[in-house]
Design a protein around this motif. Structure first.
Motif, PDB file in Angstrom:
ATOM      1  N   ALA A  93      13.546   8.080  91.724  1.00 31.75           N
ATOM      2  CA  ALA A  93      13.002   6.979  90.935  1.00 31.75           C
ATOM      3  C   ALA A  93      13.712   5.673  91.284  1.00 31.75           C
ATOM      4  O   ALA A  93      13.057   4.628  91.463  1.00 31.75           O
ATOM      5  N   ARG A  94      15.049   5.735  91.412  1.00 35.67           N
ATOM      6  CA  ARG A  94      15.799   4.530  91.773  1.00 35.67           C
ATOM      7  C   ARG A  94      15.423   4.046  93.163  1.00 35.67           C
ATOM      8  O   ARG A  94      15.346   2.841  93.423  1.00 35.67           O
ATOM      9  N   LYS A  95      15.175   4.998  94.056  1.00 36.66           N
ATOM     10  CA  LYS A  95      14.772   4.640  95.415  1.00 36.66           C
ATOM     11  C   LYS A  95      13.428   3.897  95.402  1.00 36.66           C
ATOM     12  O   LYS A  95      13.252   2.887  96.090  1.00 36.66           O
ATOM     13  N   TYR A 116      11.028   7.351  81.394  1.00 34.38           N
ATOM     14  CA  TYR A 116      11.771   6.443  80.518  1.00 34.38           C
ATOM     15  C   TYR A 116      12.738   5.552  81.304  1.00 34.38           C
ATOM     16  O   TYR A 116      13.742   5.111  80.770  1.00 34.38           O
ATOM     17  N   TYR A 117      12.394   5.304  82.535  1.00 36.54           N
ATOM     18  CA  TYR A 117      13.233   4.442  83.375  1.00 36.54           C
ATOM     19  C   TYR A 117      12.862   2.997  83.038  1.00 36.54           C
ATOM     20  O   TYR A 117      11.884   2.466  83.527  1.00 36.54           O
ATOM     21  N   LYS A 137      11.485  -1.242  74.098  1.00 34.96           N
ATOM     22  CA  LYS A 137      11.835  -0.140  73.212  1.00 34.96           C
ATOM     23  C   LYS A 137      12.890   0.785  73.821  1.00 34.96           C
ATOM     24  O   LYS A 137      13.698   1.371  73.104  1.00 34.96           O
ATOM     25  N   THR A 138      12.861   0.939  75.149  1.00 35.19           N
ATOM     26  CA  THR A 138      13.790   1.863  75.805  1.00 35.19           C
ATOM     27  C   THR A 138      15.095   1.195  76.246  1.00 35.19           C
ATOM     28  O   THR A 138      16.063   1.883  76.593  1.00 35.19           O
ATOM     29  N   ALA A 139      15.120  -0.155  76.242  1.00 38.57           N
ATOM     30  CA  ALA A 139      16.327  -0.860  76.688  1.00 38.57           C
ATOM     31  C   ALA A 139      17.479  -0.597  75.721  1.00 38.57           C
ATOM     32  O   ALA A 139      17.285  -0.514  74.502  1.00 38.57           O
ATOM     33  N   LYS A 161       5.277   4.913  90.845  1.00 35.79           N
ATOM     34  CA  LYS A 161       5.823   6.161  91.384  1.00 35.79           C
ATOM     35  C   LYS A 161       7.196   6.450  90.781  1.00 35.79           C
ATOM     36  O   LYS A 161       7.530   7.613  90.502  1.00 35.79           O
ATOM     37  N   ALA A 162       7.967   5.421  90.587  1.00 34.46           N
ATOM     38  CA  ALA A 162       9.288   5.594  89.968  1.00 34.46           C
ATOM     39  C   ALA A 162       9.141   6.109  88.545  1.00 34.46           C
ATOM     40  O   ALA A 162       9.891   7.004  88.107  1.00 34.46           O
TER      41      ALA A 162
END
Length: 281
Positions: A33-35, A65-66, A95-97, A58-59
């Protein structure tokens, strides 16, 4: 008892093994995901916002939840002027931060997206949430003032439109009432006129009937009266009246007859008279 303990130990070993594998898979997915986020960032810098959006999606498929992926996807969609799809990405990121700075930025961008879709009430709420996380952001405060002004004008416009609609509806209702009233009055006048015409025809019919009855009654009482009247009205031949031509012919005929008669009388007289003879001396 010993057998039960052995089974419990085996279960714990299997559970720990599956947990380790899940953690390993999770770490692998996070790396992927980071890539994909890094690839998306490179495309974003090149202003290839559509391609960047694909990388960020795609990430998120690898790690739903990224928050960085959702935030960056929102930015790419916003730059592509796809404001409706950008708004939920900023909302998810907010919301996820975990830190206030990221939340403030996500709510700020959410407010901008809602402003573009003319959702002024939602924009006001988003800018307020952004200021709750970062009260010193003057840009957000300015955007909040603009959103409030647009919301106020929108409410006033809706109020005016509602009043106008109510007025138009009232005018339309009054117009329809006037039409119905005019129609009713016209129908009443028509009925009245038809009633008067029927009455007039009835009176004329009764009058004709009465006149005919009187005439028949008079005739019945004095039958010779109508005969005398008819005789008076019938032209009579004039006796002894001759035309000038007929009078002339009659006089000539009488004159001729008189001449014939006189001639006959002279002939008879001459025949009985002695003829005086002259002597021959």
């Amino acid at each position: 008892m010993k057998l039960l303990q052995n089974l419990l130990i085996i279960c714990l070993m299997l559970l720990s093994s599956s947990t380790a594998l899940a953690q390993k898979d999770s770490i692998a997915l996070q790396r992927k995901a980071r890539k994909m986020v890094r690839q998306g960032n490179e495309l974003y810098q090149q202003k290839k916002y559509a391609d960047a959006s694909v990388s960020y999606r795609k990430a998120l498929d690898k790690s739903s939840y990224y928050d960085k992926a959702s935030y960056n996807l929102g930015n790419a969609l916003y730059e592509s002027k796809n404001f409706k799809e950008a708004a939920p990405q900023f909302e998810l990121s907010a919301k996820t931060a975990t830190d206030k700075s990221t939340k403030a930025e996500a709510y700020h961008n959410l407010g901008n997206s809602l402003m573009e879709t003319k959702n002024y009430q939602g924009a006001v709420d988003a800018f307020k949430n952004s200021l709750r996380n970062n009260p010193n952001d003057d840009e957000t405060r300015y955007n909040l003032a603009v959103a409030k002004d647009k919301l106020k004008k929108e409410k006033q416009k809706n109020k005016d439109d509602k009043n106008k609609d109510n007025k138009d509806k009232k005018d339309k209702d009054n117009k329809n009432k006037d039409k119905e009233k005019d129609k009713k009055e016209g129908d009443d006048d028509k009925k009245k006129k038809e009633g008067d015409d029927d009455k007039e025809k009835k009176d004329e019919k009764d009058k004709d009937k009465d006149g005919k009855g009187d005439k028949e009654q008079d005739k019945k009482q004095d039958p010779k009266k109508d005969d005398k009247k008819d005789q008076k009205q019938k032209p009579k031949p004039q006796q002894g009246k001759m035309s000038p031509q007929q009078i002339k012919q009659l006089l000539e005929s009488l004159n001729n007859e008189e001449k014939k008669t006189q001639k006959k009388m002279n002939a008879k007289k001459a025949k009985g008279k002695k003829v005086k003879q002259e002597k021959d001396w």
